[in-house]
Design a protein around this motif. Structure first.
Motif, PDB file in Angstrom:
ATOM      1  N   GLU A  90      37.303  47.298  34.774  1.00 15.72           N
ATOM      2  CA  GLU A  90      36.554  48.494  35.142  1.00 15.72           C
ATOM      3  C   GLU A  90      35.225  48.482  34.404  1.00 15.72           C
ATOM      4  OE1 GLU A  90      38.535  52.211  34.834  1.00 15.72           O
ATOM      5  OE2 GLU A  90      40.279  51.524  35.970  1.00 15.72           O
ATOM      6  N   GLY A  91      34.160  48.775  35.127  1.00 15.89           N
ATOM      7  CA  GLY A  91      32.829  48.826  34.537  1.00 15.89           C
ATOM      8  C   GLY A  91      31.812  48.345  35.550  1.00 15.89           C
ATOM      9  N   VAL A  92      30.617  48.911  35.513  1.00 16.85           N
ATOM     10  CA  VAL A  92      29.570  48.548  36.454  1.00 16.85           C
ATOM     11  C   VAL A  92      29.102  47.124  36.164  1.00 16.85           C
ATOM     12  CG1 VAL A  92      27.255  49.112  37.283  1.00 16.85           C
ATOM     13  CG2 VAL A  92      28.845  50.937  36.684  1.00 16.85           C
ATOM     14  N   GLY A  93      29.170  46.265  37.159  1.00 15.69           N
ATOM     15  CA  GLY A  93      28.740  44.886  37.013  1.00 15.69           C
ATOM     16  C   GLY A  93      29.769  43.976  36.372  1.00 15.69           C
ATOM     17  N   PHE A  94      30.920  44.497  35.998  1.00  8.82           N
ATOM     18  CA  PHE A  94      31.965  43.669  35.392  1.00  8.82           C
ATOM     19  C   PHE A  94      32.707  42.955  36.513  1.00  8.82           C
ATOM     20  CE2 PHE A  94      32.806  46.123  31.181  1.00  8.82           C
ATOM     21  CZ  PHE A  94      31.449  46.139  30.925  1.00  8.82           C
ATOM     22  N   LYS A  95      32.903  41.649  36.359  1.00 10.42           N
ATOM     23  CA  LYS A  95      33.612  40.893  37.390  1.00 10.42           C
ATOM     24  C   LYS A  95      34.207  39.626  36.805  1.00 10.42           C
ATOM     25  CE  LYS A  95      29.401  38.617  38.943  1.00 10.42           C
ATOM     26  NZ  LYS A  95      28.548  38.291  40.086  1.00 10.42           N
ATOM     27  N   ALA A  96      35.090  38.996  37.595  1.00 13.97           N
ATOM     28  CA  ALA A  96      35.740  37.753  37.185  1.00 13.97           C
ATOM     29  C   ALA A  96      35.768  36.797  38.359  1.00 13.97           C
ATOM     30  CB  ALA A  96      37.154  38.030  36.693  1.00 13.97           C
ATOM     31  N   ALA A  97      35.816  35.507  38.061  1.00 19.44           N
ATOM     32  CA  ALA A  97      35.905  34.479  39.091  1.00 19.44           C
ATOM     33  C   ALA A  97      36.645  33.272  38.514  1.00 19.44           C
ATOM     34  CB  ALA A  97      34.518  34.060  39.563  1.00 19.44           C
ATOM     35  N   VAL A  98      37.475  32.657  39.371  1.00 15.61           N
ATOM     36  CA  VAL A  98      38.216  31.459  38.975  1.00 15.61           C
ATOM     37  C   VAL A  98      37.562  30.260  39.630  1.00 15.61           C
ATOM     38  CG1 VAL A  98      40.424  30.265  39.093  1.00 15.61           C
ATOM     39  CG2 VAL A  98      40.375  32.717  38.700  1.00 15.61           C
ATOM     40  N   LYS A  99      37.313  29.223  38.817  1.00 15.56           N
ATOM     41  CA  LYS A  99      36.771  27.973  39.344  1.00 15.56           C
ATOM     42  C   LYS A  99      37.522  26.838  38.688  1.00 15.56           C
ATOM     43  CE  LYS A  99      32.540  25.703  40.587  1.00 15.56           C
ATOM     44  NZ  LYS A  99      31.092  25.751  40.596  1.00 15.56           N
ATOM     45  N   CYS A 140      32.224  35.191  29.598  1.00 17.79           N
ATOM     46  CA  CYS A 140      33.407  34.858  28.807  1.00 17.79           C
ATOM     47  C   CYS A 140      34.244  33.860  29.607  1.00 17.79           C
ATOM     48  CB  CYS A 140      34.221  36.107  28.496  1.00 17.79           C
ATOM     49  SG  CYS A 140      33.311  37.331  27.552  1.00 17.79           S
ATOM     50  N   ASP A 141      34.333  32.627  29.120  1.00 18.05           N
ATOM     51  CA  ASP A 141      35.094  31.578  29.804  1.00 18.05           C
ATOM     52  C   ASP A 141      36.434  31.396  29.119  1.00 18.05           C
ATOM     53  OD1 ASP A 141      32.969  31.098  31.524  1.00 18.05           O
ATOM     54  OD2 ASP A 141      32.094  29.581  30.205  1.00 18.05           O
ATOM     55  N   TYR A 142      37.468  31.122  29.934  1.00 18.29           N
ATOM     56  CA  TYR A 142      38.814  30.916  29.394  1.00 18.29           C
ATOM     57  C   TYR A 142      39.468  29.784  30.177  1.00 18.29           C
ATOM     58  CZ  TYR A 142      43.518  31.976  27.703  1.00 18.29           C
ATOM     59  OH  TYR A 142      44.752  31.898  27.114  1.00 18.29           O
ATOM     60  N   ASN A 143      39.931  28.753  29.468  1.00 17.42           N
ATOM     61  CA  ASN A 143      40.620  27.636  30.108  1.00 17.42           C
ATOM     62  C   ASN A 143      42.041  28.060  30.446  1.00 17.42           C
ATOM     63  OD1 ASN A 143      38.514  25.748  29.987  1.00 17.42           O
ATOM     64  ND2 ASN A 143      38.964  25.353  27.848  1.00 17.42           N
ATOM     65  N   ILE A 144      42.437  27.875  31.688  1.00 10.66           N
ATOM     66  CA  ILE A 144      43.767  28.278  32.154  1.00 10.66           C
ATOM     67  C   ILE A 144      44.763  27.196  31.765  1.00 10.66           C
ATOM     68  CG2 ILE A 144      45.145  28.865  34.177  1.00 10.66           C
ATOM     69  CD1 ILE A 144      42.488  29.683  35.539  1.00 10.66           C
ATOM     70  N   PRO A 145      45.848  27.558  31.041  1.00  8.62           N
ATOM     71  CA  PRO A 145      46.849  26.564  30.657  1.00  8.62           C
ATOM     72  C   PRO A 145      47.619  26.024  31.866  1.00  8.62           C
ATOM     73  CG  PRO A 145      47.144  28.628  29.441  1.00  8.62           C
ATOM     74  CD  PRO A 145      46.132  28.873  30.500  1.00  8.62           C
ATOM     75  N   ASP A 146      48.287  24.878  31.659  1.00  7.80           N
ATOM     76  CA  ASP A 146      49.135  24.329  32.716  1.00  7.80           C
ATOM     77  C   ASP A 146      50.265  25.312  33.003  1.00  7.80           C
ATOM     78  OD1 ASP A 146      47.563  22.073  32.762  1.00  7.80           O
ATOM     79  OD2 ASP A 146      48.857  20.938  31.409  1.00  7.80           O
ATOM     80  N   GLN A 147      50.814  25.275  34.183  1.00  5.78           N
ATOM     81  CA  GLN A 147      51.907  26.119  34.673  1.00  5.78           C
ATOM     82  C   GLN A 147      51.475  27.561  34.912  1.00  5.78           C
ATOM     83  OE1 GLN A 147      55.294  25.769  32.007  1.00  5.78           O
ATOM     84  NE2 GLN A 147      56.097  24.077  33.217  1.00  5.78           N
ATOM     85  N   ILE A 148      50.239  27.929  34.637  1.00  8.64           N
ATOM     86  CA  ILE A 148      49.765  29.293  34.874  1.00  8.64           C
ATOM     87  C   ILE A 148      48.825  29.276  36.074  1.00  8.64           C
ATOM     88  CG2 ILE A 148      48.393  31.207  33.940  1.00  8.64           C
ATOM     89  CD1 ILE A 148      51.065  31.000  32.600  1.00  8.64           C
ATOM     90  N   VAL A 149      49.028  30.230  36.983  1.00 13.07           N
ATOM     91  CA  VAL A 149      48.174  30.374  38.159  1.00 13.07           C
ATOM     92  C   VAL A 149      47.502  31.737  38.068  1.00 13.07           C
ATOM     93  CG1 VAL A 149      48.111  30.514  40.671  1.00 13.07           C
ATOM     94  CG2 VAL A 149      49.685  28.935  39.550  1.00 13.07           C
ATOM     95  N   ILE A 150      46.169  31.750  38.129  1.00 18.11           N
ATOM     96  CA  ILE A 150      45.414  32.998  38.079  1.00 18.11           C
ATOM     97  C   ILE A 150      44.653  33.152  39.388  1.00 18.11           C
ATOM     98  CG2 ILE A 150      43.547  34.253  36.939  1.00 18.11           C
ATOM     99  CD1 ILE A 150      44.330  32.998  34.331  1.00 18.11           C
ATOM    100  N   THR A 151      44.801  34.335  40.000  1.00 16.79           N
ATOM    101  CA  THR A 151      44.053  34.651  41.210  1.00 16.79           C
ATOM    102  C   THR A 151      43.263  35.930  40.962  1.00 16.79           C
ATOM    103  OG1 THR A 151      45.965  35.814  42.115  1.00 16.79           O
ATOM    104  CG2 THR A 151      45.657  33.549  42.804  1.00 16.79           C
ATOM    105  N   VAL A 152      42.049  35.989  41.530  1.00 15.27           N
ATOM    106  CA  VAL A 152      41.179  37.150  41.378  1.00 15.27           C
ATOM    107  C   VAL A 152      40.946  37.740  42.757  1.00 15.27           C
ATOM    108  CG1 VAL A 152      38.908  37.963  40.637  1.00 15.27           C
ATOM    109  CG2 VAL A 152      40.074  36.184  39.344  1.00 15.27           C
ATOM    110  N   ASP A 153      41.157  39.062  42.871  1.00 17.23           N
ATOM    111  CA  ASP A 153      40.981  39.764  44.137  1.00 17.23           C
ATOM    112  C   ASP A 153      39.889  40.816  43.961  1.00 17.23           C
ATOM    113  OD1 ASP A 153      41.535  40.463  46.782  1.00 17.23           O
ATOM    114  OD2 ASP A 153      42.980  42.008  46.169  1.00 17.23           O
ATOM    115  N   ASN A 154      38.946  40.870  44.865  1.00 16.56           N
ATOM    116  CA  ASN A 154      37.836  41.842  44.826  1.00 16.56           C
ATOM    117  C   ASN A 154      37.025  41.779  43.535  1.00 16.56           C
ATOM    118  OD1 ASN A 154      38.555  42.784  47.337  1.00 16.56           O
ATOM    119  ND2 ASN A 154      39.786  44.462  46.540  1.00 16.56           N
ATOM    120  N   ASN A 155      36.975  40.657  42.876  1.00 19.19           N
ATOM    121  CA  ASN A 155      36.237  40.425  41.630  1.00 19.19           C
ATOM    122  C   ASN A 155      36.719  41.266  40.451  1.00 19.19           C
ATOM    123  OD1 ASN A 155      34.534  38.503  42.771  1.00 19.19           O
ATOM    124  ND2 ASN A 155      33.015  40.020  43.357  1.00 19.19           N
TER     125      ASN A 155
END
Length: 178
Positions: free
Chosen positions: A90-99, A113-128
């Motif tokens: 929540e916040g104006v201009g706050f968003k996330a994206a997975v690449k 803020c970058d975060y490396n996703i560990p193995d066996q973990i799946v992250i999905t982002v909806d509507n940013n």
């Protein structure tokens, strides 16, 4: 006797459990997990029932009995159904994206803020703004969710930040001018 430790664990048909000494390996449709039992605890598989027993009657053995049973139950549940945590930004201009294997969050700082996703973990982002974290390990899913929330915990005045979807942020009243 530990109330939690004495409850047997039912192992579903699509989950395989291997016990080799103090090591317990669990494999299912969602992945593979393993756990090393403490010295005071034994595990045995009888058909499709996994039982945890303890050696001795001192307080550490009692504590490890219930803990080991809970962890083994979480492993069996995780490789069968998996675990999910949901975060909301929540916040104006706050968003996330997975690449690839990295999630990038823009949270109002001068840098992403970058975060490396560990193995066996799946992250999905909806509507940013809605982040869904899935995986077989309850511990790892919770740790990743905690790490992502730690970049910008929700603040009580405007409610901005990263929070769990079921978390209630108690709002405070700001200063008043007299």
């Amino acid at each position: 006797m530990s109330r939690i430790g004495k409850v047997p664990i039912e192992v579903p048909d699509n989950v395989k459990v291997r016990i080799e000494g103090k090591s317990v390996a669990v494999e299912g449709p969602k992945g593979k997990l393993d756990f090393t039992l403490p010295e005071e605890v034994l595990a045995e598989l009888e058909g499709s029932i996994l039982k945890v027993t303890r050696k001795g009657d001192h307080s550490r053995a009692k504590a490890m009995h219930g803990l080991s049973r809970s962890i083994l139950n979480n492993l069996v549940t995780g490789v069968n159904r998996g675990y999910v945590k949901n975060l909301v930004i929540e916040g104006v201009g706050f968003k996330a994206a997975v690449k690839g294997k990295m999630i990038t969050m823009n949270l109002g700082y001068s840098h992403p803020c970058d975060y490396n996703i560990p193995d066996q973990i799946v992250i999905t982002v909806d509507n940013n703004t809605k982040i869904k974290i899935e995986g077989p390990s309850k511990e790892l899913v919770g740790q990743v969710a905690s790490d992502l929330r730690g970049f910008y915990p929700p603040e009580p005045y405007k409610g901005k930040g990263v929070r769990y979807s079921d978390e209630v942020v108690v709002r405070k009243e700001g200063k008043t001018v007299q």
